[in-house]
Design a protein around this motif. Structure first.
Motif, PDB file in Angstrom:
ATOM      1  N   GLU A  73       0.849  -1.207   0.000  1.00 22.38           N
ATOM      2  CA  GLU A  73       0.000   0.000   0.000  1.00 22.38           C
ATOM      3  C   GLU A  73       0.882   1.255   0.000  1.00 22.38           C
ATOM      4  O   GLU A  73       0.600   2.217  -0.722  1.00 22.38           O
ATOM      5  N   HIS A  96      -0.032   3.906   9.095  1.00 25.41           N
ATOM      6  CA  HIS A  96       0.906   2.817   8.760  1.00 25.41           C
ATOM      7  C   HIS A  96       2.144   2.856   9.648  1.00 25.41           C
ATOM      8  O   HIS A  96       2.672   1.813  10.032  1.00 25.41           O
ATOM      9  N   HIS A 139      -8.928   0.929  10.453  1.00 27.03           N
ATOM     10  CA  HIS A 139      -8.030   1.422   9.398  1.00 27.03           C
ATOM     11  C   HIS A 139      -8.482   0.919   8.017  1.00 27.03           C
ATOM     12  O   HIS A 139      -8.567   1.687   7.052  1.00 27.03           O
ATOM     13  N   GLU A 143      -9.795   2.858   4.583  1.00 24.70           N
ATOM     14  CA  GLU A 143      -9.243   2.666   3.234  1.00 24.70           C
ATOM     15  C   GLU A 143     -10.358   2.336   2.242  1.00 24.70           C
ATOM     16  O   GLU A 143     -10.379   2.833   1.117  1.00 24.70           O
TER      17      GLU A 143
HETATM   18 FE   LIG Z   1      -3.387   0.091   5.111  1.00 22.72          FE
END
Ligand SMILES: [Fe+2]
Length: 233
Positions: A73, A96, A139, A143
Motif C-alpha cells: 500500500e 501505517h 483502518h 481505506e
Molecule cells: Fe493500510
C-alpha cells in the motif's frame, strides 16, 4: 482515527457499486487471518510445547502478512492518491507508521510468550492481538470508504486495475502464496471464481494452473469442487 459509529454513519450504501475495489479481497483475507490467529491465541495451552510454538508461528505469519500488505500500500496505493490528490493519503500513511510500531510490539510479546509460556504472557499476547485487530479493522474501513472515494474520483477503473497489476507483479512468489492461502478461503464462492477467472484471462496457462492448485489446496473439498465447477461453467 474516526470512531466506529462515525464510520458506519458516513458510509454511503452504494458507494462501491460498479467500481474496481482493490482492497476488497485482500482485506477479507487480513480480517480472516487476524480473527483466526486471535482465536488460536485465546485457546493456546501454555503447558503444551507444540501448541505454544505453533501459536507463536501463527502470530509471526500474521505479522509478516500484514507487513507485506502495508509495504505494498505504501509503494503503490498511497503514491497514487498523492499523485492526483495531494495530502489525501497523509492520515493513512501516519496510521501505517503506527502499525509498524505495533508489529514490533507484538513481535516482542510473542518472544516473551514463547520464552516463558504462562497464563500471564499468553494473556498479554492475546490482548495485544485484539487491540491490533481493532485498530486494523477501523483502518481498513477508512481505506475502503475514504481512500476508495479518492481513488474512484481521481482514476478510471482501467487505471486502477493497471496499478493493481503492478502491485501484484511486484509480489515475491512466497508472498503471493501466503496471501493466496488466506485469501481464497476468506472469499465468497462467486468471488473465488471471479478472481481465478480474472487470472486465467491474463496469466500464462502454467502460472494459472499453479495458482489454481494453490487455491484448491486451501479449500475444504466441497468448496474446492464448487470452484472447479464454477471455473468450468
Ligand atoms: Fe493500510
Amino acid at each position: 482515527m474516526t470512531t466506529a459509529p462515525a464510520l458506519l454513519a458516513e458510509r454511503p450504501a452504494d458507494a462501491a457499486l460498479g467500481r474496481f475495489d482493490g482492497f476488497h479481497n485482500i482485506h477479507k483475507a487480513l480480517r480472516a487471518a487476524m480473527a483466526q490467529v486471535l482465536v488460536k491465541a485465546g485457546q493456546v495451552d501454555v503447558a503444551d510445547a507444540a501448541d505454544v510454538s505453533g501459536t507463536a508461528e501463527a502470530v509471526r505469519g500474521l505479522l509478516a502478512l500484514c507487513a507485506a500488505h502495508l509495504a505494498k500500500e505504501d509503494a503503490f496505493i498511497q503514491p497514487a492518491m498523492e499523485a492526483r490528490r495531494p495530502g489525501s493519503a497523509r492520515e493513512r500513511a501516519d496510521q501505517h507508521r503506527h502499525h509498524e510500531a505495533a508489529f514490533r510490539h507484538l513481535a516482542d510479546l510473542v518472544e516473551g510468550f514463547e520464552g516463558r509460556p504462562t497464563p500471564a504472557t499468553a494473556a498479554l499476547l492475546y490482548r495485544g492481538l485484539a487491540v491490533f485487530m481493532a485498530d486494523n479493522l477501523l483502518h481498513m474501513e477508512e481505506e475502503e470508504s475514504h481512500d476508495n472515494s479518492v481513488l474512484w474520483d481521481a482514476y478510471t477503473d482501467a487505471e486502477l486495475m493497471e496499478i493493481e497489476g503492478r502491485l501484484v507483479a511486484s509480489l515475491k512468489p512466497e508472498e503471493l502464496a501466503a496471501a493466496f492461502r488466506v485469501m481464497i478461503p476468506a472469499l465468497a464462492p462467486a468471488e473465488r471464481a471471479e478472481f481465478l477467472a480474472g487470472i486465467r484471462a491474463k496469466a500464462p496457462a502454467p502460472a494459472f494452473e499453479g495458482l489454481l492448485g494453490l487455491a484448491l489446496s486451501a479449500l475444504p473439498e466441497p468448496a474446492a469442487a464448487r470452484l472447479r465447477a464454477d471455473l468450468a461453467a
